[in-house]
Each structure stands twice: as structure tokens, then as C-alpha cells.
Design a protein around this motif. Sequence first.
Motif, PDB file in Angstrom:
ATOM      1  N   ASP A  13       0.796  -1.225   0.000  1.00  0.00           N
ATOM      2  CA  ASP A  13       0.000   0.000   0.000  1.00  0.00           C
ATOM      3  C   ASP A  13       0.831   1.280   0.000  1.00  0.00           C
ATOM      4  N   GLY A  14       2.113   1.174  -0.316  1.00  0.00           N
ATOM      5  CA  GLY A  14       2.894   2.350  -0.699  1.00  0.00           C
ATOM      6  C   GLY A  14       2.928   2.493  -2.205  1.00  0.00           C
ATOM      7  N   ILE A  15       2.358   1.500  -2.905  1.00  0.00           N
ATOM      8  CA  ILE A  15       2.293   1.426  -4.369  1.00  0.00           C
ATOM      9  C   ILE A  15       3.672   1.692  -4.979  1.00  0.00           C
ATOM     10  N   ALA A  16       4.710   1.156  -4.359  1.00  0.00           N
ATOM     11  CA  ALA A  16       6.077   1.368  -4.828  1.00  0.00           C
ATOM     12  C   ALA A  16       6.720   0.032  -5.161  1.00  0.00           C
ATOM     13  N   HIS A  17       7.829   0.076  -5.859  1.00  0.00           N
ATOM     14  CA  HIS A  17       8.531  -1.152  -6.244  1.00  0.00           C
ATOM     15  C   HIS A  17       9.473  -1.643  -5.156  1.00  0.00           C
ATOM     16  N   ILE A  18       9.822  -0.793  -4.227  1.00  0.00           N
ATOM     17  CA  ILE A  18      10.725  -1.162  -3.137  1.00  0.00           C
ATOM     18  C   ILE A  18      10.500  -0.190  -1.997  1.00  0.00           C
ATOM     19  N   GLY A  19      10.800  -0.612  -0.772  1.00  0.00           N
ATOM     20  CA  GLY A  19      10.726   0.306   0.357  1.00  0.00           C
ATOM     21  C   GLY A  19       9.831  -0.174   1.478  1.00  0.00           C
ATOM     22  N   GLY A  20       9.964   0.474   2.616  1.00  0.00           N
ATOM     23  CA  GLY A  20       9.154   0.171   3.787  1.00  0.00           C
ATOM     24  C   GLY A  20       9.645   1.002   4.956  1.00  0.00           C
ATOM     25  N   PHE A  21       9.073   0.736   6.122  1.00  0.00           N
ATOM     26  CA  PHE A  21       9.515   1.460   7.310  1.00  0.00           C
ATOM     27  C   PHE A  21       9.071   0.732   8.566  1.00  0.00           C
ATOM     28  N   LEU A  22       9.740   1.061   9.653  1.00  0.00           N
ATOM     29  CA  LEU A  22       9.341   0.670  10.992  1.00  0.00           C
ATOM     30  C   LEU A  22       8.980   1.945  11.734  1.00  0.00           C
ATOM     31  N   GLY A  23       7.743   2.027  12.206  1.00  0.00           N
ATOM     32  CA  GLY A  23       7.291   3.182  12.969  1.00  0.00           C
ATOM     33  C   GLY A  23       7.070   2.794  14.420  1.00  0.00           C
ATOM     34  N   LEU A  24       7.532   3.604  15.358  1.00  0.00           N
ATOM     35  CA  LEU A  24       7.459   3.262  16.782  1.00  0.00           C
ATOM     36  C   LEU A  24       7.149   4.487  17.628  1.00  0.00           C
ATOM     37  N   ARG A  25       6.464   4.232  18.755  1.00  0.00           N
ATOM     38  CA  ARG A  25       6.242   5.277  19.753  1.00  0.00           C
ATOM     39  C   ARG A  25       7.358   5.305  20.801  1.00  0.00           C
ATOM     40  N   ASP A  26       7.797   4.135  21.219  1.00  0.00           N
ATOM     41  CA  ASP A  26       8.727   4.015  22.340  1.00  0.00           C
ATOM     42  C   ASP A  26      10.139   4.431  21.937  1.00  0.00           C
ATOM     43  N   SER A  27      10.682   5.407  22.617  1.00  0.00           N
ATOM     44  CA  SER A  27      11.995   5.949  22.244  1.00  0.00           C
ATOM     45  C   SER A  27      13.110   4.942  22.470  1.00  0.00           C
ATOM     46  N   ASP A  28      13.062   4.188  23.567  1.00  0.00           N
ATOM     47  CA  ASP A  28      14.123   3.228  23.850  1.00  0.00           C
ATOM     48  C   ASP A  28      14.116   2.095  22.831  1.00  0.00           C
ATOM     49  N   LEU A  29      12.929   1.579  22.506  1.00  0.00           N
ATOM     50  CA  LEU A  29      12.833   0.521  21.502  1.00  0.00           C
ATOM     51  C   LEU A  29      13.320   1.032  20.152  1.00  0.00           C
ATOM     52  N   ALA A  30      12.950   2.260  19.805  1.00  0.00           N
ATOM     53  CA  ALA A  30      13.388   2.842  18.532  1.00  0.00           C
ATOM     54  C   ALA A  30      14.904   2.979  18.495  1.00  0.00           C
ATOM     55  N   ARG A  31      15.513   3.382  19.614  1.00  0.00           N
ATOM     56  CA  ARG A  31      16.966   3.530  19.657  1.00  0.00           C
ATOM     57  C   ARG A  31      17.657   2.189  19.423  1.00  0.00           C
ATOM     58  N   ARG A  32      17.143   1.127  20.058  1.00  0.00           N
ATOM     59  CA  ARG A  32      17.761  -0.190  19.883  1.00  0.00           C
ATOM     60  C   ARG A  32      17.576  -0.701  18.456  1.00  0.00           C
ATOM     61  N   CYS A  33      16.416  -0.470  17.879  1.00  0.00           N
ATOM     62  CA  CYS A  33      16.189  -0.879  16.493  1.00  0.00           C
ATOM     63  C   CYS A  33      17.078  -0.074  15.540  1.00  0.00           C
ATOM     64  N   GLU A  34      17.291   1.191  15.863  1.00  0.00           N
ATOM     65  CA  GLU A  34      18.106   2.038  14.998  1.00  0.00           C
ATOM     66  C   GLU A  34      19.552   1.553  14.954  1.00  0.00           C
ATOM     67  N   LEU A  35      20.082   1.072  16.073  1.00  0.00           N
ATOM     68  CA  LEU A  35      21.448   0.545  16.085  1.00  0.00           C
ATOM     69  C   LEU A  35      21.589  -0.634  15.130  1.00  0.00           C
ATOM     70  N   LEU A  36      20.603  -1.516  15.133  1.00  0.00           N
ATOM     71  CA  LEU A  36      20.627  -2.660  14.226  1.00  0.00           C
ATOM     72  C   LEU A  36      20.419  -2.203  12.782  1.00  0.00           C
ATOM     73  N   LEU A  37      19.573  -1.206  12.589  1.00  0.00           N
ATOM     74  CA  LEU A  37      19.353  -0.648  11.257  1.00  0.00           C
ATOM     75  C   LEU A  37      20.659  -0.139  10.653  1.00  0.00           C
ATOM     76  N   ILE A  38      21.424   0.616  11.428  1.00  0.00           N
ATOM     77  CA  ILE A  38      22.679   1.180  10.912  1.00  0.00           C
ATOM     78  C   ILE A  38      23.649   0.071  10.532  1.00  0.00           C
ATOM     79  N   ALA A  39      23.673  -0.991  11.326  1.00  0.00           N
ATOM     80  CA  ALA A  39      24.617  -2.073  11.075  1.00  0.00           C
ATOM     81  C   ALA A  39      24.227  -2.936   9.882  1.00  0.00           C
ATOM     82  N   THR A  40      22.940  -3.013   9.567  1.00  0.00           N
ATOM     83  CA  THR A  40      22.488  -3.990   8.567  1.00  0.00           C
ATOM     84  C   THR A  40      21.777  -3.399   7.360  1.00  0.00           C
ATOM     85  N   GLU A  41      21.157  -2.234   7.498  1.00  0.00           N
ATOM     86  CA  GLU A  41      20.369  -1.665   6.408  1.00  0.00           C
ATOM     87  C   GLU A  41      20.980  -0.395   5.825  1.00  0.00           C
TER      88      GLU A  41
END
Length: 455
Positions: free
Chosen positions: A254-282
Motif C-alpha cells: 500500500d505504498g504502491i512502490a517497487h521497493i521500500g518500507g519502514f518501521l514506525g514506533l512510539r517508544d523511544s528506547d525501543l526505537a533507539r535499539r532498532c536504529e542501532l541494528l538498522l545502521i549495522a544492517t540496512e
Amino acid sequence: MEPYRIKVVEPIPVTTREQRQAALARVHYNLFDLRADEVTVDLLTDSGTGALSAAQLSAAMEGDESYAGSRSFHRFHDTVRELTGYPHILPVHQGRAAERLLASTLLGPGRIFLSNTHFDTLRANVALVGGEAWDLPCPEAEDLDSREPFKGNIDTARLKAVLEGPDGSRVAAVIMTLTNNGGGGQPVSMANLTLTSALCREHRVPLILDAARFAENAWLVTRREPGYRDHSPRQVAEEAFRLADGCTMSAKKDGIAHIGGFLGLRDSDLARRCELLLIATEGFPTYGGLAGRDLDMVAQGLREVTDPGYLRARAEDTAYLADVVRSAGVDIVEPPGLHALYLNAGRLLPHIPPHHFPGQALACQLYLEGGIRSVELGSLYLGTEDESGAPLTSAPYELLRLAIPRRTYTRGHFDHIGRTLARTVRDAHLVPGLRITEQPALLRQFRSKLAPVGP
């Protein structure tokens, strides 16, 4: 009528039956391994296979390819935040990357995700980190023929029992898939989502949406849930996001795109931990593995997808194909959703037992008869066997999914599907089952090799 006109066309391959028979043998009866130029009508998936709009292509030309802090990211971020209300938006290359970030951060051995139905990549990401994926579909989902409007709901009584029971402390999150892809493309009601949200907050468990088809779910809510008939799809979508604590999103739907996505979060601590993994892998948090032009095309697609004219046309196309399939003599999971039809392969091919995969057998026959590619959602997807190949578990239903790419095929293509199905129904008793000759440890439907079962 469709709220658009066709501006660019692409020729499609038309092959002979002999060529298709040879192709099936070459790919060991796994349609994922077919070349695209061997497929006439490709209904394998609706993920990243739709047509872009002129506005999306125009947005791509504005793409800023700066490594960090690009204008494209900020346009993307503002669009997603306005839609979802989540303060933390992490772009990723597709939905399964968001699933991996979330599962790797929240789960571990013995930890549980609960869901109305986990789809294949999320289930695999849970398994890869030692977690457990528990499905809690509502009782109405068991009747494939009923016209119950919200068979994608989670069973809130079972959810409450798990959260309050001895396994409650092991639950890391509840994942609500909108619409419920593994459950026949059925929608989730706002009443069910509201009750689920309340249960999760009472027990301090995060509620996460698998929002790949959030707009299609919102459209079905406006048509089927009395309290929302005067709401726009955009209003329903915004309310749904705000009932949850975050979302994973494959913008290839439902982004009607050929590639892409996102993770959306409210919790700042959870977002920070996910962001560390994002930088290392994505990638860096302002591009997440995407080009700037991709971020801009996703942002534009997210603005277009809740347009009522677009959603109405998509719903009418699916309803037309549903009528064509029924007229050919094939039962589907009722009522039809928007992104796909789910054919009852087990009922059409009762002579094929679950461990010989009637859904995959029907997929191969549709390809042989008409060059149509589709995907099995049955015991090849969910079943298990022992080391000798004897069946241990089978799927609750043997289904075949016809996924409909967005703004791609016309009703002439759908009529071709109907004629192909009619020929298949006529000789259904002759369709052979299949056996696995080679398979991987996870996601076997993608890479397994199969062979016909002899008489």
C-alpha cells in the motif's frame, strides 16, 4: 470506471503449452523459479509489482541522493509521521527488514509474538531469533464460505486468556496483520482492533500493526462496519495507527512502490535499539537501504493510496475477478478482499491429500493451461514432514492465492484467468499431486524442488 488512464504499456509473453511444460520441469514445479518472460499473467504477488503513477515518477526526479539527511528522507518522514502519528520512523528496503529489526530486538528464546495470523517472512524472522509465533485467528475464519465481514480479526477471548495465563509473561508483542494475508486477505474491524489495543495496554504488551495493506483494510472497514460508513479511508487508517504502539510496513503493497518500507514506533528506547541494528544492517537512519528517489516515490504512493476513487476501483476489479472465478466453478474464501483471491484448492482437488500439496498442484496446472503464475498457501507453506517424508502436520486449508498487482491488469486478463480455470475444472480429476524432492530448513515454499506423484 478506473480513476486513471493508461499512459505506458508493456508487451507480455505468450508461450505454448509445450514451452510451459518444459519450464515446469526445469524449475522442479516451483513457480518462484520461473523466468518472468515465461509468464503471461503474473499473480504471484502484489508486492512491488504494481504500476507507478505519473506523480510518483515525477517525485522520483526530485530524489536527493545525499547519504545523510536528504530532502527525500524529510519528505518521506513527514508523510509517514502525519499518517501514523509515530515519532520514530526508520526507513528500510522492504517490510521483512522491519520485521527483522523488531523480532531481533524484542524476541529471544522462549519469547512469543501473538498474531491474528503471522505471514511467512515474519514467522521466519521469529524463528531465526529463537522466538515463537502463535496465531490466534477468530472463530469466524474457520468457515471459508461464510460472508462474515471481518474474518481477519484476532480471537480476543484467546488473546485475553494467553495474556492472563502462565505464558503471559513470555509475550513480547501482539502483531495485527491488516488485512490478514495468511487468513485469506480478510479485514480486521476497528472494534476488534480497539479491544485488542485495550487488552495490550492493560497488560503492558506492545501492539504492532503489520500495515502492508492498511489502506485496503480501511476501505473495507468503511464498507462493512456500520460505525465507520461516514468515515474516509484516510480517517480510518489514522485511527488504526493511533490505536497501536508501532507498525512494520512493506511499501511495496500500500505504498504502491517497487521497493521500500519502514518501521514506525512510539517508544523511544525501543526505537533507539532498532536504529542501532538498522545502521549495522540496512543503512544510515535517513535512507535505510533506499535511494532518495525511492523514498520520494513511497511518500507519494502513501498519499495516493487512501484516495477513495483508487480504492473503489481496486475493490471492483477484485469483485469482477471473484465473479469470473466462481463462474468457472471454483470456490474462494468469502467474502473477497482487495489484494487477492484465495481459491479453495483442497475442495477442487479432493483426490490430492494435503501432503501432496493440492494448492501447489493447482498452481502448476494454471501455469500449464494458461501461463498464469500464482502462489500456494497450504501445506507446502505450513505443513511439516518427518525425516522419511511422512506427513506430520498439514495446513488447516489448502489454498491458492491469486494476488492482484495494482493498476496493472485489465478485465481482459481476468477473463483469460476464468477461461483457464474452466479448462482446469473440467479435467480436475487428472491433476497430479506433488512430492518434495529437496527443501530448505525455513521458508520452503520459496526454494523447494518438487516432482509429480505417479499414478
